[in-house]
Write a protein that holds these residues in place. Structure first.
Motif, PDB file in Angstrom:
ATOM      1  N   SER A  62       0.820  -1.216   0.000  1.00 47.09           N
ATOM      2  CA  SER A  62       0.000   0.000   0.000  1.00 47.09           C
ATOM      3  C   SER A  62       0.852   1.263   0.000  1.00 47.09           C
ATOM      4  CB  SER A  62      -0.926   0.021   1.216  1.00 47.09           C
ATOM      5  OG  SER A  62      -1.793  -1.089   1.198  1.00 47.09           O
ATOM      6  N   VAL A  63       1.927   1.252   0.780  1.00 50.46           N
ATOM      7  CA  VAL A  63       2.789   2.443   0.845  1.00 50.46           C
ATOM      8  C   VAL A  63       3.848   2.437  -0.258  1.00 50.46           C
ATOM      9  CG1 VAL A  63       2.431   2.675   3.333  1.00 50.46           C
ATOM     10  CG2 VAL A  63       4.434   1.421   2.502  1.00 50.46           C
ATOM     11  N   GLY A  64       3.927   1.348  -1.014  1.00 53.83           N
ATOM     12  CA  GLY A  64       4.904   1.270  -2.094  1.00 53.83           C
ATOM     13  C   GLY A  64       6.320   1.107  -1.600  1.00 53.83           C
ATOM     14  N   ALA A  65       6.509   0.357  -0.520  1.00 55.20           N
ATOM     15  CA  ALA A  65       7.814   0.232   0.119  1.00 55.20           C
ATOM     16  C   ALA A  65       8.765  -0.640  -0.702  1.00 55.20           C
ATOM     17  CB  ALA A  65       7.650  -0.367   1.510  1.00 55.20           C
ATOM     18  N   ALA A  66      10.048  -0.393  -0.512  1.00 56.81           N
ATOM     19  CA  ALA A  66      11.063  -1.247  -1.140  1.00 56.81           C
ATOM     20  C   ALA A  66      10.936  -2.679  -0.652  1.00 56.81           C
ATOM     21  CB  ALA A  66      12.451  -0.701  -0.842  1.00 56.81           C
ATOM     22  N   ALA A  67      10.479  -2.839   0.598  1.00 56.28           N
ATOM     23  CA  ALA A  67      10.357  -4.172   1.191  1.00 56.28           C
ATOM     24  C   ALA A  67       9.077  -4.891   0.782  1.00 56.28           C
ATOM     25  CB  ALA A  67      10.420  -4.064   2.716  1.00 56.28           C
ATOM     26  N   ASP A  68       8.284  -4.294  -0.072  1.00 58.87           N
ATOM     27  CA  ASP A  68       7.076  -4.957  -0.590  1.00 58.87           C
ATOM     28  C   ASP A  68       7.487  -6.232  -1.319  1.00 58.87           C
ATOM     29  OD1 ASP A  68       4.827  -5.727  -2.093  1.00 58.87           O
ATOM     30  OD2 ASP A  68       5.202  -4.168  -3.600  1.00 58.87           O
ATOM     31  N   THR A  69       7.107  -7.372  -0.767  1.00 58.64           N
ATOM     32  CA  THR A  69       7.541  -8.658  -1.328  1.00 58.64           C
ATOM     33  C   THR A  69       6.850  -8.991  -2.649  1.00 58.64           C
ATOM     34  OG1 THR A  69       5.893  -9.797   0.021  1.00 58.64           O
ATOM     35  CG2 THR A  69       8.128  -9.620   0.919  1.00 58.64           C
ATOM     36  N   ALA A  70       5.715  -8.368  -2.921  1.00 52.48           N
ATOM     37  CA  ALA A  70       4.981  -8.677  -4.158  1.00 52.48           C
ATOM     38  C   ALA A  70       5.585  -7.979  -5.362  1.00 52.48           C
ATOM     39  CB  ALA A  70       3.512  -8.285  -4.009  1.00 52.48           C
ATOM     40  N   SER A  71       6.113  -6.744  -5.163  1.00 58.13           N
ATOM     41  CA  SER A  71       6.562  -6.002  -6.339  1.00 58.13           C
ATOM     42  C   SER A  71       7.667  -4.993  -6.076  1.00 58.13           C
ATOM     43  CB  SER A  71       5.371  -5.256  -6.959  1.00 58.13           C
ATOM     44  OG  SER A  71       5.017  -4.126  -6.182  1.00 58.13           O
ATOM     45  N   GLY A  72       8.140  -4.886  -4.845  1.00 52.53           N
ATOM     46  CA  GLY A  72       9.187  -3.910  -4.578  1.00 52.53           C
ATOM     47  C   GLY A  72       8.743  -2.479  -4.792  1.00 52.53           C
ATOM     48  N   GLY A  73       7.460  -2.206  -4.538  1.00 54.27           N
ATOM     49  CA  GLY A  73       6.935  -0.849  -4.682  1.00 54.27           C
ATOM     50  C   GLY A  73       6.546  -0.480  -6.096  1.00 54.27           C
ATOM     51  N   ARG A  74       6.414  -1.468  -6.975  1.00 52.63           N
ATOM     52  CA  ARG A  74       6.135  -1.185  -8.385  1.00 52.63           C
ATOM     53  C   ARG A  74       4.661  -1.309  -8.748  1.00 52.63           C
ATOM     54  NH1 ARG A  74      11.456  -4.167 -11.106  1.00 52.63           N
ATOM     55  NH2 ARG A  74      12.933  -2.602 -10.350  1.00 52.63           N
ATOM     56  N   ASP A  95       1.123  -5.916 -21.712  1.00 54.65           N
ATOM     57  CA  ASP A  95       0.714  -5.688 -20.324  1.00 54.65           C
ATOM     58  C   ASP A  95       0.974  -6.871 -19.410  1.00 54.65           C
ATOM     59  OD1 ASP A  95      -0.055  -3.153 -20.851  1.00 54.65           O
ATOM     60  OD2 ASP A  95      -2.210  -3.521 -20.821  1.00 54.65           O
ATOM     61  N   GLU A  96       1.368  -7.997 -19.981  1.00 55.21           N
ATOM     62  CA  GLU A  96       1.607  -9.181 -19.156  1.00 55.21           C
ATOM     63  C   GLU A  96       3.020  -9.746 -19.388  1.00 55.21           C
ATOM     64  OE1 GLU A  96      -0.331 -10.070 -16.825  1.00 55.21           O
ATOM     65  OE2 GLU A  96      -2.187  -9.042 -17.311  1.00 55.21           O
ATOM     66  N   MET A  97       3.215 -10.393 -20.499  1.00 53.67           N
ATOM     67  CA  MET A  97       4.461 -11.125 -20.737  1.00 53.67           C
ATOM     68  C   MET A  97       5.713 -10.279 -20.515  1.00 53.67           C
ATOM     69  SD  MET A  97       5.580 -13.160 -24.197  1.00 53.67           S
ATOM     70  CE  MET A  97       4.467 -14.527 -23.929  1.00 53.67           C
ATOM     71  N   ALA A  98       5.733  -9.078 -21.071  1.00 49.77           N
ATOM     72  CA  ALA A  98       6.950  -8.265 -21.039  1.00 49.77           C
ATOM     73  C   ALA A  98       7.275  -7.714 -19.657  1.00 49.77           C
ATOM     74  CB  ALA A  98       6.835  -7.111 -22.041  1.00 49.77           C
ATOM     75  N   ASN A  99       6.272  -7.615 -18.774  1.00 49.08           N
ATOM     76  CA  ASN A  99       6.573  -7.004 -17.474  1.00 49.08           C
ATOM     77  C   ASN A  99       6.395  -7.940 -16.285  1.00 49.08           C
ATOM     78  OD1 ASN A  99       3.810  -6.987 -16.659  1.00 49.08           O
ATOM     79  ND2 ASN A  99       3.482  -4.953 -17.500  1.00 49.08           N
ATOM     80  N   VAL A 100       6.197  -9.225 -16.524  1.00 51.05           N
ATOM     81  CA  VAL A 100       6.022 -10.194 -15.433  1.00 51.05           C
ATOM     82  C   VAL A 100       7.197 -10.138 -14.463  1.00 51.05           C
ATOM     83  CG1 VAL A 100       6.141 -12.667 -14.944  1.00 51.05           C
ATOM     84  CG2 VAL A 100       4.407 -11.801 -16.505  1.00 51.05           C
ATOM     85  N   ARG A 101       8.415 -10.168 -14.983  1.00 54.08           N
ATOM     86  CA  ARG A 101       9.584 -10.163 -14.106  1.00 54.08           C
ATOM     87  C   ARG A 101       9.714  -8.818 -13.374  1.00 54.08           C
ATOM     88  NH1 ARG A 101      14.244 -13.241 -14.213  1.00 54.08           N
ATOM     89  NH2 ARG A 101      13.936 -13.913 -16.376  1.00 54.08           N
ATOM     90  N   TRP A 102       9.573  -7.731 -14.115  1.00 56.24           N
ATOM     91  CA  TRP A 102       9.772  -6.406 -13.519  1.00 56.24           C
ATOM     92  C   TRP A 102       8.740  -6.123 -12.435  1.00 56.24           C
ATOM     93  CZ3 TRP A 102       7.263  -1.707 -13.014  1.00 56.24           C
ATOM     94  CH2 TRP A 102       8.070  -0.605 -12.692  1.00 56.24           C
ATOM     95  N   ARG A 103       7.467  -6.402 -12.738  1.00 53.98           N
ATOM     96  CA  ARG A 103       6.411  -6.031 -11.793  1.00 53.98           C
ATOM     97  C   ARG A 103       6.406  -6.917 -10.560  1.00 53.98           C
ATOM     98  NH1 ARG A 103       1.699  -8.528 -15.562  1.00 53.98           N
ATOM     99  NH2 ARG A 103       1.112 -10.323 -14.276  1.00 53.98           N
ATOM    100  N   SER A 104       7.001  -8.121 -10.668  1.00 55.39           N
ATOM    101  CA  SER A 104       7.063  -9.014  -9.506  1.00 55.39           C
ATOM    102  C   SER A 104       8.420  -8.944  -8.817  1.00 55.39           C
ATOM    103  CB  SER A 104       6.771 -10.457  -9.923  1.00 55.39           C
ATOM    104  OG  SER A 104       7.788 -10.970 -10.764  1.00 55.39           O
ATOM    105  N   TYR A 105       9.254  -8.013  -9.221  1.00 53.01           N
ATOM    106  CA  TYR A 105      10.581  -7.809  -8.637  1.00 53.01           C
ATOM    107  C   TYR A 105      11.387  -9.102  -8.670  1.00 53.01           C
ATOM    108  CZ  TYR A 105      13.832  -4.840  -6.082  1.00 53.01           C
ATOM    109  OH  TYR A 105      14.921  -4.052  -5.726  1.00 53.01           O
ATOM    110  N   ASN A 106      11.355  -9.724  -9.842  1.00 51.41           N
ATOM    111  CA  ASN A 106      12.076 -10.972 -10.114  1.00 51.41           C
ATOM    112  C   ASN A 106      11.484 -12.178  -9.397  1.00 51.41           C
ATOM    113  OD1 ASN A 106      14.191 -12.150 -11.676  1.00 51.41           O
ATOM    114  ND2 ASN A 106      15.432 -12.385  -9.828  1.00 51.41           N
TER     115      ASN A 106
END
Length: 702
Positions: A103-115, A467-478
């Protein structure tokens, strides 16, 4: 004490009524539901205080979501959730702290790293695939995930859950996914959380007849269960029955749960603008957060004091977490491009720069593609090849009597016969489904190599690619990756291909971050680049020019089963000193012919021709070195001129190499129109050798 004993006896006597759930399980379910609602409320407050940036709630969906999680197997089954699934994600193991960090977009966001926005769940450990905002794209990922499960673990009774609101069932991907799961009897469970509204549009304006269950009744093998999604026990019974049906091997199932949405769609929406007061009051009366604890208390499954204690403990926990989370560090600005591509395998690296060891007779480009696919499939048992008409024959028994098709250009001929129908198979004509299924397969560690029959028909899959294939890695922070290969036949010069079989348009894809794009011009490069694409760890768009498939001049003996070419490494096709021509694909040969005519006409001049081969990334160093040597440059491509691929390179040359230029940067490309049917029209529209020669001579004379 006597009261407690009698209550326990009463609960045991009613075990069937509660579908096997005991007092503790039911109280735990309420705690999860209450936590989900209070997290929504906390986020609403934080958004109004401008301490977070977006909020979308799952309020009203808590009963069906919590029941779904309890009826399935977290960490065993696979989950493709959507943005309202807060209670479901909590029940699967996502913690309140993880949610508030997002919610706060934190670096520690495990789902996406704030992305990602809040409520976009992701956890490889919990088998929750990274979610996105486009409605309905997740259906096809679930199909591919289930296919991969069956391929990798045929003995398993795992299932794949995909959830959605009723609004997203209007999307084409929903119907494409139903077609696929019913054709293949895949273990996919759909849970439709029908709250009656897609933002402001009521269900009767979304779904003919207003009831999705009736609408899908014709799909063979699809178990349909309609339930009250506000009723926890009814929801649990429905999902449990559906899961048992799937695990028994009968095929897919759908639970259509009618629930409520007591809050607006999001804080960017105000439901009072389209819902009457009476509607909102009726929804509030169905709220499971109010009715479920009342039920538990009335059934002696929870005391009033326990109810109050749970509510108090939940509020305290969320308050404590909020205090910590608001102090969390934001993402570092330097991390913006981190994990755009694989950190483990660099397809531009020296390890992919392998010398060819050629043997045998010269082979056409299409034959080299076929052989390379066969070699890589033999090397990697997790490669699957699919698309429209790619198999030899869908009816395997017919292969005893027929030769087989193997693609409209024969690029995949014989591969089904060699590797079997589990690994080479035809799909329905549904480009989005082909790409979406690739994403789901990739998420399980498979290497899908799919085919889009003609580039002109790739556009229904654009949402899945961009919107999916190209950003799967980036949006999930690897956390997740999608190393799929998309083979696409492209280009004109066909005499009769016309508007829908002759277009280029590669620039639309080189603009997409996270996607690799390559475009070979000859058999040798097709082999090396395709092998790199398959061994790469990123999504790759592999463009195969139809006219180049069988040209005699671009043939090559086979370079061996380990030959690879790095992405981003151009090839100097012909050295020269007075003009650089940068090109790729079909216009490489035309540029060579033009340079030959120029040098015959002007013996004192020589032209350097560079085949870029790889378009994203491209070889800037080779471009720079050549322009610094020749001081003149012409960019040639088959795609349209305006806003085309050459425009970016021309701009960069002008911006970084201006002092080395003795003439303006030239460009030759197709006219800004569609390719015509008649050969005279096609010749006029597409760049010809004489067009290249004319512009090259102008630059040389400047």
């Amino acid at each position: 004490m006597a009261t407690t004993d009698s209550t326990a006896v009463s609960v045991r006597q009613n075990v069937d009524r509660y579908h096997g759930l005991d007092r503790d399980q039911l109280q735990s379910a309420f705690r999860l539901m209450q936590t989900a609602r209070r997290l929504d409320d906390r986020e609403v407050m934080l958004k109004r205080q401008n301490r977070i940036y977006f909020q979308i709630s799952g309020a009203g969906h808590e009963a069906i979501q919590t029941a779904t999680a309890l009826a399935l197997r977290p960490g065993y089954d696979w989950f493709h959730l959507y943005y309202r699934d807060r209670a479901l994600a909590l029940a699967l193991g996502v913690t309140p702290e993880m949610m508030l960090l997002q919610s706060v977009g934190a670096a520690a966001d495990t789902a996406s790293g704030g992305r990602q926005m809040p409520s976009h769940w992701s956890s490889p450990e919990l088998h929750i695939f990274t979610g996105s905002s486009p409605t309905g794209t997740q259906f096809l990922h679930a199909v591919g995930c289930a296919e991969a499960g069956r391929f990798l673990h045929p003995e398993s009774d795992e299932l794949t859950l995909v959830t959605t609101g009723e609004g997203a069932t209007s999307e084409g991907e929903f119907w494409e996914s139903l077609n696929a799961v019913c054709l293949n009897r895949l273990p996919v469970l759909y849970v439709i959380e029908d709250n009656g509204y897609a933002i402001s549009v009521p269900v009767e304006k979304q779904t003919p007849g207003g009831n999705l269950s009736r609408l899908v009744s014709g799909f063979p093998g699809l178990l349909r269960i309609e339930c009250d999604g506000n009723d926890y026990l009814a929801s649990y019974a429905a999902v449990k029955q559906a899961a048992e049906y799937i695990r028994a091997g009968h095929g897919p199932a759908m639970v259509h749960a009618h629930c409520t949405r007591p809050y607006s769609h999001s804080l960017s929406d105000d439901e009072r603008l389209y819902k009457t007061k009476a509607e909102r009051e009726a929804e509030a009366a169905c709220d499971p957060i109010i009715n479920f604890p009342r039920f538990l208390i009335s059934e002696n499954l929870m005391e009033e004091v326990t109810y109050k204690r749970i509510c108090h403990e939940v509020d305290l926990e969320i308050a404590e977490i909020t205090e910590r989370v608001l102090k969390a560090e934001p993402p570092a600005k330097s991390s913006a491009c981190l994990y755009l591509y694989s950190p483990d395998i660099d397809p531009t690296g020296d390890q992919f720069d392998k010398d060819p060891h050629c043997a045998g007779e010269p082979r056409t480009m299409v034959d080299e593609i076929n052989l390379t696919l066969a070699e890589e499939m033999a090397r990697n048992p997790n490669i699957v090849l699919f698309g429209e008409d790619v198999a030899d024959c869908s009816r395997e028994e017919n292969l005893r009597e027929v030769k087989g098709k193997g693609g409209v250009f024969k690029a995949t001929f014989g591969l089904q016969a060699k590797f079997g129908s589990r690994r080479v198979f035809n799909t329905p004509i549904a480009e989005a489904a082909i790409l979406g299924r690739s994403i789901g397969m990739s998420s399980r560690g498979m290497k899908p190599v799919c085919e889009i029959q003609f580039f002109d028909y790739i556009w229904p899959a654009m949402m899945q690619i961009r919107d999916e294939m190209a950003n799967v890695r980036w949006r999930s922070y690897n956390g997740w990756k999608c190393p799929a290969v998309i083979r696409v036949a492209i280009g004109g010069y066909l005499n009769g291909g016309a508007v829908y079989h002759s277009q280029c348009g590669e620039v639309a894809f080189t603009h997409i971050p996270g996607l690799r794009v390559v475009f070979p011009s000859n058999a040798l490069d097709a082999c090396g680049l395709l092998r790199t694409a398959i061994r790469c760890d990123d999504p790759v768009l592999f463009l195969e020019h139809k006219r180049l498939y069988r040209e005699p001049y671009n043939r090559s003996p086979h370079p061996g089963p380990d030959f690879t070419i790095p992405f981003g490494k151009a090839r100097v096709v012909k050295p020269g000193h007075h003009l650089t021509i940068l090109t790729y694909g079909m216009t490489v040969q035309k540029s060579l012919l033009a340079s030959t005519f120029i040098e015959q006409k002007h013996p004192e001049k020589s032209v350097e021709v560079i085949d870029l081969r790889s378009l994203a990334p491209y070889d800037w160093e080779a471009i720079r070195q050549s322009v610094e040597k020749t001081n003149r440059v012409l960019i040639v491509h088959e795609d349209c001129l305006s806003f085309g691929y050459g425009a970016e390179i021309a701009a960069r040359i002008a911006g970084e190499l201006f002092e080395h230029l003795d003439a303006p940067v030239g460009r030759v490309a197709a006219l800004d129109t569609w390719v015509g049917y008649h050969p005279d029209l096609e010749d006029e529209i597409l760049p010809q050798t004489e067009d290249i020669q004319r512009e090259a001579e102008r630059l040389l004379a400047y």
